[in-house]
Design a protein around this motif. Sequence first.
Motif, mmCIF file in Angstrom:
data_model
loop_
_atom_site.group_PDB
_atom_site.id
_atom_site.type_symbol
_atom_site.label_atom_id
_atom_site.label_comp_id
_atom_site.label_asym_id
_atom_site.label_seq_id
_atom_site.Cartn_x
_atom_site.Cartn_y
_atom_site.Cartn_z
ATOM 1 N N THR A 1 0.804 -1.220 0.000
ATOM 2 C CA THR A 1 0.000 0.000 0.000
ATOM 3 C C THR A 1 0.839 1.274 0.000
ATOM 4 O OG1 THR A 1 -0.099 0.199 2.418
ATOM 5 C CG2 THR A 1 -1.753 -1.196 1.359
ATOM 6 N N GLY B 1 5.986 -13.947 12.800
ATOM 7 C CA GLY B 1 5.051 -13.592 11.744
ATOM 8 C C GLY B 1 5.680 -13.474 10.375
ATOM 9 N N ALA C 1 8.478 -15.062 2.349
ATOM 10 C CA ALA C 1 7.559 -13.922 2.407
ATOM 11 C C ALA C 1 8.144 -12.730 1.658
ATOM 12 C CB ALA C 1 7.280 -13.544 3.852
ATOM 13 N N SER C 2 7.273 -11.861 1.180
ATOM 14 C CA SER C 2 7.704 -10.648 0.494
ATOM 15 C C SER C 2 7.654 -9.460 1.452
ATOM 16 C CB SER C 2 6.801 -10.360 -0.713
ATOM 17 O OG SER C 2 6.933 -11.369 -1.685
ATOM 18 N N CYS D 1 10.294 -4.985 -3.716
ATOM 19 C CA CYS D 1 9.748 -6.243 -3.203
ATOM 20 C C CYS D 1 10.859 -7.286 -3.183
ATOM 21 C CB CYS D 1 8.591 -6.706 -4.085
ATOM 22 S SG CYS D 1 7.879 -8.277 -3.564
ATOM 23 N N GLU E 1 7.760 -2.397 4.588
ATOM 24 C CA GLU E 1 6.325 -2.674 4.602
ATOM 25 C C GLU E 1 6.110 -4.152 4.333
ATOM 26 O OE1 GLU E 1 2.068 -1.689 2.372
ATOM 27 O OE2 GLU E 1 3.895 -0.712 1.650
ATOM 28 N N ARG E 2 5.306 -4.795 5.185
ATOM 29 C CA ARG E 2 4.915 -6.181 4.955
ATOM 30 C C ARG E 2 3.880 -6.237 3.832
ATOM 31 N NH1 ARG E 2 5.390 -9.647 9.226
ATOM 32 N NH2 ARG E 2 4.931 -11.184 7.592
ATOM 33 N N ALA E 3 3.784 -7.386 3.183
ATOM 34 C CA ALA E 3 2.830 -7.554 2.085
ATOM 35 C C ALA E 3 1.397 -7.416 2.581
ATOM 36 C CB ALA E 3 3.031 -8.914 1.428
ATOM 37 N N LEU E 4 0.550 -6.898 1.706
ATOM 38 C CA LEU E 4 -0.856 -6.670 2.017
ATOM 39 C C LEU E 4 -1.592 -7.996 2.160
ATOM 40 C CD1 LEU E 4 -3.046 -4.375 2.126
ATOM 41 C CD2 LEU E 4 -3.344 -4.731 -0.330
ATOM 42 N N LYS E 5 -2.455 -8.077 3.174
ATOM 43 C CA LYS E 5 -3.319 -9.241 3.365
ATOM 44 C C LYS E 5 -4.747 -8.873 2.960
ATOM 45 C CE LYS E 5 -0.827 -11.161 7.384
ATOM 46 N NZ LYS E 5 0.087 -10.022 7.627
ATOM 47 N N ILE E 6 -5.491 -9.873 2.486
ATOM 48 C CA ILE E 6 -6.892 -9.636 2.159
ATOM 49 C C ILE E 6 -7.612 -9.148 3.416
ATOM 50 C CG2 ILE E 6 -9.050 -10.700 1.425
ATOM 51 C CD1 ILE E 6 -7.010 -10.417 -0.794
ATOM 52 N N ASP F 1 -6.973 -6.130 4.764
ATOM 53 C CA ASP F 1 -6.221 -5.014 5.335
ATOM 54 C C ASP F 1 -6.747 -3.684 4.798
ATOM 55 O OD1 ASP F 1 -4.612 -6.692 6.768
ATOM 56 O OD2 ASP F 1 -2.828 -6.448 5.516
#
Length: 203
Positions: free
Chosen positions: A3, A34, A39-40, A47, A88-93, A95
Motif C-alpha cells: 500500500t 510472523g 515472504a515478500s 519487493c 512494509e509487509r505484504a498486504l493481506k486480504i 487489510d
Amino acid sequence: MFTGIITDIGQVLARETTGEVERFTIGSRFDPAGIALGASIACDGVCLTVTSVEPRGEGAAFSVDAGPETLGLTTVGAWRVGGRVNLERALKIGDELGGHLVLGHVDGVAEIIARDEGPDTVRFEFDAPAALARFIAVKGSVCLAGTSLTVNTVLGVRFSVHLIPHTLRETAWGDRKVGDRVNLEVDMMARYAARLAEAGRLG
C-alpha cells in the motif's frame, strides 16, 4: 502487493556478496514469528523475498537477496551497513488500503534536487527519468522509497511532494538530502491508462 504505508524503519546490519547476488541482513521491529521464509517485504519500495529470519532483541533480523537486475535498476546496490530503509509487509486480504496499490516493482530511480524546510512540512523536489515523467501527474499517486505520496507539482521531468511531520518521524525520509537517489514506482493505473491510449493509436 503493498500500500505504500511504511510500517517500520529497518537498519542494514550486514551485506555479503556471493557471486552475482548481494545478501542483506536487515534489523526490524517485526515479530519474527510472523515472517515466513519466502515472504515478500518491500524494502525502500523494492519487493524482496525473505531467505532467513531470526529473533533480534524485541524484533527480528531477516535476510533478503538481490540479483543483478535489482542491483542495477534500484538503489539497493548503494545500501551500506548502518543505513536505514523503509519497510512494509505484504498486504493481506481485508487489510486497510491506506495508500495506493503498489507492486514493489521499481520502475526507475529519481534524484532529490531540493529539500525545503517549511513551518509544518518538508517539500522535496525530484528529477524523474524522462521515460517515466509522463506517468506522474499533479494530485496523482507516486511511490518513492516505498512511500505512497501525492504529487503536488509537475514541470517536465521535475515534480514535488510535501511530507508531514508524522511521515518524517515514522519513515527514513528524515535522512534524505539533496543528491540522494530514491526508488520510484509510478501508479499502475497511470501506466495502464497510457498503454491503453497507445494501443488505441495503433488501432
